[in-house]
Each structure stands twice: as structure tokens, then as C-alpha cells.
Design a protein around this motif. Sequence first.
Motif, PDB file in Angstrom:
ATOM      1  N   ILE A 200      -6.548  12.586 -11.720  1.00  0.00           N
ATOM      2  CA  ILE A 200      -6.408  12.103 -10.337  1.00  0.00           C
ATOM      3  C   ILE A 200      -4.931  12.035  -9.978  1.00  0.00           C
ATOM      4  N   ILE A 201      -4.612  12.424  -8.755  1.00  0.00           N
ATOM      5  CA  ILE A 201      -3.278  12.190  -8.225  1.00  0.00           C
ATOM      6  C   ILE A 201      -3.418  11.733  -6.783  1.00  0.00           C
ATOM      7  N   GLY A 202      -2.558  10.838  -6.356  1.00  0.00           N
ATOM      8  CA  GLY A 202      -2.526  10.409  -4.955  1.00  0.00           C
ATOM      9  C   GLY A 202      -1.074  10.214  -4.565  1.00  0.00           C
ATOM     10  N   ILE A 203      -0.692  10.644  -3.361  1.00  0.00           N
ATOM     11  CA  ILE A 203       0.695  10.443  -2.912  1.00  0.00           C
ATOM     12  C   ILE A 203       0.674   9.933  -1.473  1.00  0.00           C
ATOM     13  N   ASN A 204       1.407   8.850  -1.235  1.00  0.00           N
ATOM     14  CA  ASN A 204       1.588   8.335   0.112  1.00  0.00           C
ATOM     15  C   ASN A 204       3.078   8.390   0.401  1.00  0.00           C
ATOM     16  N   SER A 205       3.488   9.264   1.339  1.00  0.00           N
ATOM     17  CA  SER A 205       4.903   9.550   1.522  1.00  0.00           C
ATOM     18  C   SER A 205       5.217   9.707   3.004  1.00  0.00           C
ATOM     19  N   SER A 206       6.504   9.971   3.307  1.00  0.00           N
ATOM     20  CA  SER A 206       6.817  10.312   4.699  1.00  0.00           C
ATOM     21  C   SER A 206       7.051  11.806   4.829  1.00  0.00           C
TER      22      SER A 206
ATOM     23  N   VAL B  60      -0.137   3.409 -11.291  1.00  0.00           N
ATOM     24  CA  VAL B  60       0.548   3.485  -9.997  1.00  0.00           C
ATOM     25  C   VAL B  60       2.012   3.803 -10.288  1.00  0.00           C
ATOM     26  N   GLY B  61       2.623   4.683  -9.469  1.00  0.00           N
ATOM     27  CA  GLY B  61       4.040   5.006  -9.651  1.00  0.00           C
ATOM     28  C   GLY B  61       4.801   4.668  -8.384  1.00  0.00           C
ATOM     29  N   TYR B  62       6.095   4.357  -8.558  1.00  0.00           N
ATOM     30  CA  TYR B  62       6.916   3.942  -7.409  1.00  0.00           C
ATOM     31  C   TYR B  62       8.053   4.929  -7.196  1.00  0.00           C
ATOM     32  N   GLY B  63       8.205   5.420  -5.954  1.00  0.00           N
ATOM     33  CA  GLY B  63       9.292   6.335  -5.641  1.00  0.00           C
ATOM     34  C   GLY B  63      10.053   5.853  -4.422  1.00  0.00           C
ATOM     35  N   PRO B  64      11.078   6.618  -4.006  1.00  0.00           N
ATOM     36  CA  PRO B  64      11.855   6.218  -2.834  1.00  0.00           C
ATOM     37  C   PRO B  64      11.062   6.508  -1.555  1.00  0.00           C
ATOM     38  N   ASN B  65      10.691   5.516  -0.833  1.00  0.00           N
ATOM     39  CA  ASN B  65       9.877   5.633   0.396  1.00  0.00           C
ATOM     40  C   ASN B  65       8.557   6.336   0.162  1.00  0.00           C
ATOM     41  N   GLU B  66       8.081   6.331  -1.049  1.00  0.00           N
ATOM     42  CA  GLU B  66       6.743   6.869  -1.316  1.00  0.00           C
ATOM     43  C   GLU B  66       6.212   6.242  -2.605  1.00  0.00           C
ATOM     44  N   ASN B  67       4.901   6.182  -2.699  1.00  0.00           N
ATOM     45  CA  ASN B  67       4.285   5.618  -3.906  1.00  0.00           C
ATOM     46  C   ASN B  67       3.125   6.504  -4.319  1.00  0.00           C
ATOM     47  N   TYR B  68       2.727   6.371  -5.594  1.00  0.00           N
ATOM     48  CA  TYR B  68       1.790   7.341  -6.162  1.00  0.00           C
ATOM     49  C   TYR B  68       0.659   6.656  -6.929  1.00  0.00           C
ATOM     50  N   LEU B  69      -0.407   7.444  -7.104  1.00  0.00           N
ATOM     51  CA  LEU B  69      -1.523   7.025  -7.940  1.00  0.00           C
ATOM     52  C   LEU B  69      -1.771   8.160  -8.928  1.00  0.00           C
TER      53      LEU B  69
ATOM     54  N   ILE C 142      -2.100   1.241  -1.974  1.00  0.00           N
ATOM     55  CA  ILE C 142      -0.822   1.949  -2.076  1.00  0.00           C
ATOM     56  C   ILE C 142      -0.377   2.343  -0.671  1.00  0.00           C
ATOM     57  N   LYS C 143       0.700   1.728  -0.238  1.00  0.00           N
ATOM     58  CA  LYS C 143       1.292   2.082   1.060  1.00  0.00           C
ATOM     59  C   LYS C 143       2.605   2.789   0.749  1.00  0.00           C
ATOM     60  N   LYS C 144       3.208   3.374   1.801  1.00  0.00           N
ATOM     61  CA  LYS C 144       4.448   4.130   1.580  1.00  0.00           C
ATOM     62  C   LYS C 144       5.544   3.278   0.944  1.00  0.00           C
ATOM     63  N   ASP C 145       5.670   2.046   1.440  1.00  0.00           N
ATOM     64  CA  ASP C 145       6.810   1.257   0.978  1.00  0.00           C
ATOM     65  C   ASP C 145       6.401  -0.002   0.215  1.00  0.00           C
ATOM     66  N   GLN C 146       5.151  -0.035  -0.239  1.00  0.00           N
ATOM     67  CA  GLN C 146       4.701  -1.275  -0.892  1.00  0.00           C
ATOM     68  C   GLN C 146       3.373  -1.015  -1.620  1.00  0.00           C
ATOM     69  N   VAL C 147       3.184  -1.698  -2.753  1.00  0.00           N
ATOM     70  CA  VAL C 147       1.879  -1.610  -3.429  1.00  0.00           C
ATOM     71  C   VAL C 147       1.362  -3.030  -3.654  1.00  0.00           C
ATOM     72  N   GLU C 148       0.098  -3.261  -3.313  1.00  0.00           N
ATOM     73  CA  GLU C 148      -0.503  -4.587  -3.532  1.00  0.00           C
ATOM     74  C   GLU C 148      -1.634  -4.445  -4.555  1.00  0.00           C
ATOM     75  N   PHE C 149      -1.726  -5.424  -5.446  1.00  0.00           N
ATOM     76  CA  PHE C 149      -2.775  -5.388  -6.484  1.00  0.00           C
ATOM     77  C   PHE C 149      -3.759  -6.541  -6.279  1.00  0.00           C
ATOM     78  N   PHE C 150      -5.015  -6.282  -6.617  1.00  0.00           N
ATOM     79  CA  PHE C 150      -6.071  -7.279  -6.450  1.00  0.00           C
ATOM     80  C   PHE C 150      -6.923  -7.348  -7.715  1.00  0.00           C
ATOM     81  N   ASN C 151      -7.438  -8.558  -8.004  1.00  0.00           N
ATOM     82  CA  ASN C 151      -8.413  -8.638  -9.099  1.00  0.00           C
ATOM     83  C   ASN C 151      -9.815  -8.336  -8.546  1.00  0.00           C
ATOM     84  N   ASN C 152     -10.836  -8.391  -9.407  1.00  0.00           N
ATOM     85  CA  ASN C 152     -12.166  -7.959  -8.952  1.00  0.00           C
ATOM     86  C   ASN C 152     -12.762  -8.853  -7.868  1.00  0.00           C
TER      87      ASN C 152
END
Length: 606
Positions: free
Chosen positions: A4-10, A179-188, A213-223
Amino acid sequence: MCGIIGINSSKPVSATIINSLKKLEYRGYDSAGIATLSAGLINEVKSEGRVDNLEKDSLVQNMQGTIGIGHVRWATHGLPNSINAHPHSSQNVSVVHNGIIENSTLLKKFLVSKGHKFKSQTDTEVIVHLITEYLKTKNIIDSIKKTLKSLHGSFALGILFKDQPDLIVGARRGSPLAVGYGPNENYLGSDSYALKSMTNKITYLNDGEFCFIKKDQVEFFNNEGIKINKKVLQLSSEEQKYDKGDYKHFMAKEIDEQPKTLKNGINEYLDNINNDINIYNFPWKISEISSVLLIGCGTAYHSCLMAKYWFEQITSLDVNVDIASEFRYRKNRFKKDTLYVFVSQSGETADTYAALDLCKQNGMKTCSVVNIIESSIARDSDFVLPIHCGIEIGVASTKAFLGQMLILYILCLKLSFLRKDLDKDNFIKKLIDLKKLPKLVDQTLLTDNKIQSVSSSFNEAKGSMFLGRGFSYPIALEGALKLKELSYIHAEGYPAGEMKHGPLALIEEGMPVVVLAPRDSYYKKTISNMQEVIARGAKVLLITNKSEDEIISENIWETLEVENTNEDLLPFLLTIPLQKLAYYSALKKGYDIDKPRNLAKSVTVE
Ligand code: M6R
């Protein structure tokens, strides 16, 4: 299994998703797909076969969108074709999935009754429709929570929503997800390898968790959908550039890297100044351990079996070996004084992980021998012994096998010494021999020509056998597995002494049989068994070690001699020609050596 790959970027994401999918192909390669969001719509392109096919599709080349998900598939439900390829989408939701949904048939019935139409034969499509159904009455968090609660089985998910141009949802139960963190983008990503070319800042999801996963922020949740904080790990950049170099295949490169694998392991664990083994922070007293249970799958199981012979020979510990998929469902008698050792290259194998989890739930002492130190098995065991062999891409495990055997041997020597089963002199003698091993493996790697020429006979035969006794028996099993896996030739590994109890009936004129008979304490017995198969017409390739003593046997088809070392270490050297035999045999057949049919590198389904 599946990537799986996911990218949220500008920036536009389709080309980067395709490049990441190429990296993930070792996890599954029967079909691939991508979905992006643009102009308020979900665009989805999928194709059968390799990522190359997907890349060539003109729809992908013109694909717009700065947010997207991609997938490479190893089929579980439904044929490997473009319809069953992921992502699966409704008008509102698109999903990529690793794992298996065990109650998909029931869920499908429910969804069909609500008017949902299904296009594929996959279990994954129910997830798409469940989320779509729950979104009719709930917000995103609640519809995700409700969907995840409805699913039985294992999953890692990447989810896109038509109406959420800045959101990828990731969720995990049983299958790994990062989850990965990049400059103005984040990944799965389904593993850190896919993300490493983009970032070395990673967070792993634990079972039951999901993330936004948002472009500039990632939020985590439990079940329960409650926000949680998670650590960001900084990964080493060492493995970021791993390619084939001048080699045709990763497997050939990985076979040749084995002296380095052993050197790395030896440098890491051997203390040359004090003639000792460094295993720091071992969490238990030696008196708390009276037995060892080694657990793994496939090649890793073979390294466990090998270790059983060493532990029995060198320590006074009771030792047993188990296949993870058997262990996890048997009625086990857990024992507090047993050290449970889990062996896995990837550290993500679902059966091995489940066996570890079971031991943890029962309060057992768990130790893992893994290559990927960020993996689930490494993270969740009490103690980790990394094998330090670098990333292994070829689906057929080679350098990781030698790496696993090395670490298990080192653990065995250390425990034996601490328990006073081995005196200082013998301990040091074994360490001295061990230090010479990388060079001997290097020399054994030169035995190329003979192996190349005999490989044709294996290709022409209906089937073949690999025989060994004692220390050589696990290596015979491993040799047969490598040949089956790469050349699709029926190959059977057997204890040489067991042939007369049935399998001898298989031997017919001209059948190729590999006999592993190093000059160890089993030598004479194995040579007798070899004569029994020769007498029945087998063409025997005898693999032994160099010695001044002549081999007293007639009618051996071919003999190959590996270097000489002590009896414990000969299995390392015997492995080399068997890896090469499988490699050359597949090469001559023109098969896809790094990606054999029906298989995947990381087996994250049970
Ligand atoms: O990643 P693991 O070591 O846990 O994998 C276990 C087996 O799937 C693996 O060794 C498999 O048997 C290899 N493809 C054999 O070459």
C-alpha cells in the motif's frame, strides 16, 4: 503480501505513487492500481500484472491529483485481474487493502440487501460499501469506527473520500502499516521500505489504531476513536539506496553478499578483545531459562531446525522447533522457563506474529531474530537480536537465511557458555572458527561452473531429492525449498536415513539426487544411504567438504567440495551451492527469479 502507498501533497502524486509501487512489488505482483482525487472526483486506474503495465496506461500518464493511493496485489479472493485489482471504489470512497476479511460473505449479503452493487470477487469491496453505507448517517470518524468493528480478519487500509480533498485514512489490524512525514506532504505505506525514498521519519500504527493523514498534519486514533499521541521514529538512511548494481537479479547479488552478511553479524556480536559474545541487556537471568522453543515459517523455519541441532549438541537446554502456522492453533503448554524465539526476515509474517502474540498473551519470555528492526515482530517481542544483513529483495531468502543461522548459533554459544555447558577454551575455539567463516563462504561462492552445468539435469527431470543427516538435514530441506520456489521443479528434502521407509520408491533411473555428506560425524552413514539411491539408478550430486581422504564410493554422478571448517559451521558452506543450483536452474528456464509465481516476499496473511 500486497503493498500500500498513499500520498497527500500539494504537488501531483501519480508518478511518485507509481515509483513507490515499483519498490513495493516484492510484496505482491499479480496486479496493481492507483486512485487519485481531482476536480471533486475519484479517478481509478488498474491493470493486471506488473506495475510497468499500469505505468504504460495513458490514463495513468495523464492522471491529475495531489492526493492518491496505490496498491500492488497478491491475490487471496478472486483471480489476479484488473477488476479484482485495488483500489476498489464507490462513487464516494476508494480503498486499498492488505489482509483478509473473513466475514466478507455475510457483510456482502447485508450490503446487497441495502442496494449496493459489487463489481469484483474480492473481500475488499465490502469495506468500500460499508464505509459508503455508514457515511449516509455518520461523520467520517464514526463511519470508520463502525466499519472497522464490523470487519473480522486482518487488514491494513488506505482510504480516500471524494468529498475530502485533504484526507487519507489509514487503519490497521493484523497487517502492518506506517505513516511517513515529508515537507508539506505526508504518506501512508505498508512498510517503511516504500517510504524510505521519501522520508526517514516514520510512525507505525499498532493494531486497532487508525489515522487521518492531511498535507500538513497527521492525527492518530485508538479503536474507540479517541485521539492518541504516537512517537516519530528516525530511520537510518543506510538502506535508502539498494539496487541490483551490475547483477541481473537481486537474488544473485544477495547470494554474493553473504560473506558481508556474516562479517556484519560477527562484528556486531563478537567481542574480539575479551573473546566473548556481546548480547547486551538480555532481560532474563540465565537460571530462568531451561528450554528454548524456536518458531518460524519457510526458510526461517529451516534456520530454526538448524539451530535445534546446535542447541542440542552444544547446550544442555531442552530445545524444540515449531512451524508458526501450526503452533498458533495447537493446544500449547506454555512454560515460564522456556525462551520463545521467533525467527523472521521481514518481521511481518502473519503466522509468526500471531505465535508471538499468543506467547505474549500468556506472559512468556519472547525473543526475536529479525532483519527488519522496525518490524512488528521486532517491536512487539521482549528482546531483539537483529541479523544485520541489509534489505533482502529477492523473494527467495538467501542472505537472511545465513544471517538467521549465524545469530542463532551465536545465541547458542552464549547460552551454552553462560550455563557452563561449554568451557572457556572450547568457547574461544568456536569463536576463532566463526571469525574465519566469511572468508570460507567467499571461497565457496567460487564453485560456480559445476553448479551451472548440473542445473540442466535438474530442469529436465520429473523431480529431485535432497538428502542429508544431522546438521545437513535442515540444509537439504532448504535446498529443496529453493529449487521448488524458483524453478517450479518438484523437489523433496529428506533425512537420508529415512529413505528406506518409503521415498526410496520414488527413485528411478536418472533421477537427480543431491546428497549432502560433509566429513562430519554422520559422514559414513550418509555415504551408505547415498549408495542405496545410486543402486536404484539415481544420478547423485554429492556435496561434501574438502579433505585429504578419498571418497570411497562408486558411480557418483558429480562431486562438489565446499571449503573445510568445523562440524558446526559446515551447514553455512553447504547452503551456497544449493542456492546457486536453484538460481541457475531458474535462469536457464527463463523464470522471474526475484519474483517467482504465486509468491510474495512478506507473507502478511495467514
Ligand atoms: O519474512 P520471514 O522470514 O518470516 O518469511 C518466512 C517465509 O515466508 C520465507 O522464508 C519464505 O519461505 C521464503 N520465500 C523462502 O525463500
